[in-house]
Scaffold this motif. Structure first.
Motif, PDB file in Angstrom:
ATOM      1  N   VAL A 138       0.840  -1.199   0.000  1.00 52.77           N
ATOM      2  CA  VAL A 138       0.000   0.000   0.000  1.00 52.77           C
ATOM      3  C   VAL A 138       0.880   1.256   0.000  1.00 52.77           C
ATOM      4  O   VAL A 138       0.653   2.195  -0.767  1.00 52.77           O
ATOM      5  CB  VAL A 138      -0.943   0.014   1.233  1.00 52.77           C
ATOM      6  N   LEU A 139       1.897   1.249   0.849  1.00 54.18           N
ATOM      7  CA  LEU A 139       2.772   2.428   0.942  1.00 54.18           C
ATOM      8  C   LEU A 139       3.478   2.696  -0.387  1.00 54.18           C
ATOM      9  O   LEU A 139       3.566   3.848  -0.836  1.00 54.18           O
ATOM     10  CB  LEU A 139       3.815   2.233   2.048  1.00 54.18           C
ATOM     11  N   LYS A 140       3.965   1.639  -1.037  1.00 50.51           N
ATOM     12  CA  LYS A 140       4.654   1.814  -2.318  1.00 50.51           C
ATOM     13  C   LYS A 140       3.717   2.398  -3.370  1.00 50.51           C
ATOM     14  O   LYS A 140       4.106   3.262  -4.151  1.00 50.51           O
ATOM     15  CB  LYS A 140       5.219   0.487  -2.804  1.00 50.51           C
ATOM     16  N   ALA A 141       2.475   1.900  -3.378  1.00 57.09           N
ATOM     17  CA  ALA A 141       1.503   2.408  -4.346  1.00 57.09           C
ATOM     18  C   ALA A 141       1.184   3.874  -4.056  1.00 57.09           C
ATOM     19  O   ALA A 141       1.085   4.699  -4.959  1.00 57.09           O
ATOM     20  CB  ALA A 141       0.243   1.563  -4.310  1.00 57.09           C
ATOM     21  N   LYS A 142       1.041   4.209  -2.784  1.00 56.48           N
ATOM     22  CA  LYS A 142       0.763   5.604  -2.398  1.00 56.48           C
ATOM     23  C   LYS A 142       1.895   6.515  -2.871  1.00 56.48           C
ATOM     24  O   LYS A 142       1.669   7.605  -3.394  1.00 56.48           O
ATOM     25  CB  LYS A 142       0.646   5.716  -0.867  1.00 56.48           C
ATOM     26  N   LEU A 143       3.119   6.028  -2.682  1.00 56.35           N
ATOM     27  CA  LEU A 143       4.298   6.789  -3.080  1.00 56.35           C
ATOM     28  C   LEU A 143       4.288   7.060  -4.589  1.00 56.35           C
ATOM     29  O   LEU A 143       4.540   8.180  -5.042  1.00 56.35           O
ATOM     30  CB  LEU A 143       5.541   5.972  -2.712  1.00 56.35           C
ATOM     31  N   ALA A 144       3.954   6.023  -5.351  1.00 54.77           N
ATOM     32  CA  ALA A 144       3.926   6.170  -6.812  1.00 54.77           C
ATOM     33  C   ALA A 144       2.893   7.208  -7.217  1.00 54.77           C
ATOM     34  O   ALA A 144       3.124   8.028  -8.105  1.00 54.77           O
ATOM     35  CB  ALA A 144       3.624   4.822  -7.472  1.00 54.77           C
ATOM     36  N   LYS A 145       1.754   7.207  -6.523  1.00 50.49           N
ATOM     37  CA  LYS A 145       0.700   8.159  -6.880  1.00 50.49           C
ATOM     38  C   LYS A 145       1.115   9.594  -6.549  1.00 50.49           C
ATOM     39  O   LYS A 145       0.836  10.521  -7.300  1.00 50.49           O
ATOM     40  CB  LYS A 145      -0.609   7.773  -6.181  1.00 50.49           C
ATOM     41  N   LEU A 146       1.784   9.755  -5.409  1.00 47.93           N
ATOM     42  CA  LEU A 146       2.259  11.090  -5.032  1.00 47.93           C
ATOM     43  C   LEU A 146       3.313  11.595  -6.017  1.00 47.93           C
ATOM     44  O   LEU A 146       3.294  12.749  -6.439  1.00 47.93           O
ATOM     45  CB  LEU A 146       2.851  11.063  -3.622  1.00 47.93           C
ATOM     46  N   ARG A 147       4.232  10.697  -6.397  1.00 51.20           N
ATOM     47  CA  ARG A 147       5.281  11.092  -7.344  1.00 51.20           C
ATOM     48  C   ARG A 147       4.681  11.519  -8.675  1.00 51.20           C
ATOM     49  O   ARG A 147       5.189  12.405  -9.348  1.00 51.20           O
ATOM     50  CB  ARG A 147       6.263   9.949  -7.564  1.00 51.20           C
ATOM     51  N   ARG A 148       3.595  10.845  -9.047  1.00 50.61           N
ATOM     52  CA  ARG A 148       2.938  11.218 -10.314  1.00 50.61           C
ATOM     53  C   ARG A 148       2.464  12.659 -10.244  1.00 50.61           C
ATOM     54  O   ARG A 148       2.622  13.432 -11.177  1.00 50.61           O
ATOM     55  CB  ARG A 148       1.765  10.277 -10.594  1.00 50.61           C
ATOM     56  N   GLN A 149       1.875  13.038  -9.104  1.00 51.96           N
ATOM     57  CA  GLN A 149       1.411  14.421  -8.949  1.00 51.96           C
ATOM     58  C   GLN A 149       2.570  15.401  -9.094  1.00 51.96           C
ATOM     59  O   GLN A 149       2.439  16.468  -9.653  1.00 51.96           O
ATOM     60  CB  GLN A 149       0.785  14.610  -7.565  1.00 51.96           C
ATOM     61  N   LEU A 150       3.709  14.963  -8.563  1.00 49.39           N
ATOM     62  CA  LEU A 150       4.882  15.823  -8.568  1.00 49.39           C
ATOM     63  C   LEU A 150       5.407  16.062  -9.980  1.00 49.39           C
ATOM     64  O   LEU A 150       5.859  17.151 -10.318  1.00 49.39           O
ATOM     65  CB  LEU A 150       5.969  15.141  -7.738  1.00 49.39           C
ATOM     66  N   ILE A 151       5.341  15.016 -10.819  1.00 57.99           N
ATOM     67  CA  ILE A 151       5.938  15.174 -12.143  1.00 57.99           C
ATOM     68  C   ILE A 151       4.931  15.656 -13.175  1.00 57.99           C
ATOM     69  O   ILE A 151       5.309  16.020 -14.276  1.00 57.99           O
ATOM     70  CB  ILE A 151       6.621  13.871 -12.653  1.00 57.99           C
ATOM     71  N   ALA A 152       3.654  15.686 -12.830  1.00 55.55           N
ATOM     72  CA  ALA A 152       2.658  16.174 -13.777  1.00 55.55           C
ATOM     73  C   ALA A 152       2.886  17.664 -13.988  1.00 55.55           C
ATOM     74  O   ALA A 152       3.207  18.381 -13.058  1.00 55.55           O
ATOM     75  CB  ALA A 152       1.259  15.927 -13.242  1.00 55.55           C
ATOM     76  N   PRO A 153       2.730  18.137 -15.234  1.00 56.77           N
ATOM     77  CA  PRO A 153       2.913  19.563 -15.464  1.00 56.77           C
ATOM     78  C   PRO A 153       1.925  20.377 -14.646  1.00 56.77           C
ATOM     79  O   PRO A 153       0.779  19.975 -14.479  1.00 56.77           O
ATOM     80  CB  PRO A 153       2.676  19.729 -16.958  1.00 56.77           C
ATOM     81  N   LYS A 154       2.376  21.502 -14.147  1.00 57.90           N
ATOM     82  CA  LYS A 154       1.515  22.339 -13.309  1.00 57.90           C
ATOM     83  C   LYS A 154       0.559  23.157 -14.172  1.00 57.90           C
ATOM     84  O   LYS A 154       0.930  23.617 -15.234  1.00 57.90           O
ATOM     85  CB  LYS A 154       2.382  23.293 -12.483  1.00 57.90           C
ATOM     86  N   GLY A 155      -0.658  23.356 -13.697  1.00 55.02           N
ATOM     87  CA  GLY A 155      -1.625  24.231 -14.361  1.00 55.02           C
ATOM     88  C   GLY A 155      -2.095  23.648 -15.680  1.00 55.02           C
ATOM     89  O   GLY A 155      -1.618  22.612 -16.123  1.00 55.02           O
TER      90      GLY A 155
END
Ligand SMILES: Nc1nc2c(ncn2[C@@H]2O[C@H](COP(=O)(O)OP(=O)(O)OP(=O)(O)O)[C@@H](O)[C@H]2O)c(=O)[nH]1
Ligand SMILES: [Mg+2]
Length: 360
Positions: free
Chosen positions: A29-46
């Motif tokens: 679960v933690l690894k999957a959560k981490l992957a989802k957070l990282r996706r938010q980080l690398i998604a272009p802003k705005g």
């Protein structure tokens, strides 16, 4: 709490947690959560926010030069191509993306020189995200590591990995078919040694997949399984280069703590020809020839394309509207059984093929 802090918190929790049967679901679960957070980080802003330098792809394929500051990226570009990217003894000499063209065996390979990346680049330090996103969209990554500082490889690998780039990996052979009901069934065609059913269930649950057929045709890790769930990974081939090899001994070169493909000393013109050949090989370039009806094929000027290129892609290279006007193609060569053979847009060409296109 910001995304950064959430990531840090999860990473700390993972570090504290012992790995055993009782904790593997939770760790999944933690690894999957981490992957989802990282996706938010690398998604272009705005909305419409573009990341990346404004560089148009050109030539038959594109390779990028990636490395920490001052490792010799620009010096190498200047040796591989006719470009003149400024090289100097201080960090961050290069601030933009500088293109050059490497001509080799009839192929024109675009090579891009970039600013150095630093630790934390994937999270936005320096122009890290822009640099890495250029790498993501390229056909080959040249990873540069100074021979005196082999540990640089760790930083580069972790930055690119954090941005969803998988160097020298193939997409995992895992299929997840979502269903409307029936729960989750897991099947595998190979013995699984790196992942447990518990971890798979934890990851699926985290991605809100409650009904699915999962088939694993490869002994994947939980990280690779999450890559499949994320479905946005870039699988890019890479060449690992040692630079400034003139500054270390032969013995040092033999005892490097990681496996590199080639050592160069660009300033001394050492290893450049070997590198050109390696770039050409790794890009898996092939030559195809075009022919007009009733005329002989033009064997002088091949069209250089990547292995796996289809007739449709060749049409796009030849002319903007050709794909729309396409009726069929006649192909002579290794990709067809009959000489010639009539094929469609999806037909995959082989090295040395001759193609004649019939328009509407
Ligand atoms: N000894 C030795 N020095 C080199 C070699 N290649 C480059 N250098 C030196 O390393 C320094 C940095 O070279 P650059 O090519 O500017 O490095 P860079 O990676 O483009 O640097 P940034 O753009 O600042 O990230 C310069 O002083 C070069 O003279 C080499 O093969 N051997
Ligand atoms: Mg530079």
């Amino acid at each position: 709490m910001g995304i950064q802090e959430k990531i840090k918190e999860i990473e700390e929790e993972m570090a504290r947690t012992q790995v055993n049967k009782a904790t593997e679901y939770h760790l999944g679960v933690l690894k999957a959560k981490l992957a989802k957070l990282r996706r938010q980080l690398i998604a272009p802003k705005g909305s419409g926010g573009k990341i990346g330098f404004d560089i148009r792809k050109s030539g038959d394929a594109t390779a990028v030069i990636i490395g920490l500051p001052s490792v010799g990226k620009s010096t190498l570009l200047n040796k591989l191509t006719r470009a003149q990217s400024r090289a100097a003894a201080y960090a961050f000499t290069t601030l933009k993306c500088i293109p050059g063209v490497m001509e080799y065996k009839g192929a024109r390979v675009q090579i891009l020189d970039l600013p150095g990346i630093i630790k934390g680049a994937k999270d936005g330090r320096g122009r890290g995200r822009e640099i890495i996103s250029v790498a993501r969209n390229s056909d080959l990554i040249l990873v540069l590591v100074e021979a005196m500082h082999p540990k640089q490889i760790k930083t580069i690998e972790s930055e690119l990995h954090g941005f969803g780039i998988r160097m020298n990996q193939k997409p995992p052979h895992v299929v997840i078919n979502k269903l409307l009901k029936g729960g989750v069934t897991i099947n595998s065609t190979v013995k699984l040694t790196k992942i447990s059913e518990n971890e798979i269930m934890a990851a699926l649950n985290e991605y809100r997949i409650f009904n699915a057929n999962v088939v694993l045709r490869e002994d994947v890790s939980i990280d690779q399984f999450i890559d499949v769930l994320e479905a946005n990974r870039a699988y890019v081939p890479a060449v690992y280069l040692l630079t400034k090899s003139d500054l270390v001994t032969k013995k040092d070169l033999k005892n490097m703590p990681f496996k590199y493909d080639i050592a160069v000393a660009a300033e001394k013109d050492e290893g450049i020809e070997g590198l050109k050949e390696m770039i050409y090989q790794r890009l898996e370039l092939i030559s195809v020839y075009t022919k007009r009806k009733g005329e002989a094929a033009d064997l002088e000027e091949p069209l250089v394309v990547r292995k796996g290129t289809t007739v449709g892609e060749v049409c796009e290279r030849l002319h903007r509207d050709l794909r729309k006007e396409f009726r069929y193609a006649m192909v002579w060569g290794k990709s067809v059984k009959h000489q010639p053979q009539r094929v469609g847009l999806e037909h995959v060409l082989a090295d040395g093929d001759i193609v004649q296109i019939a328009k509407r």
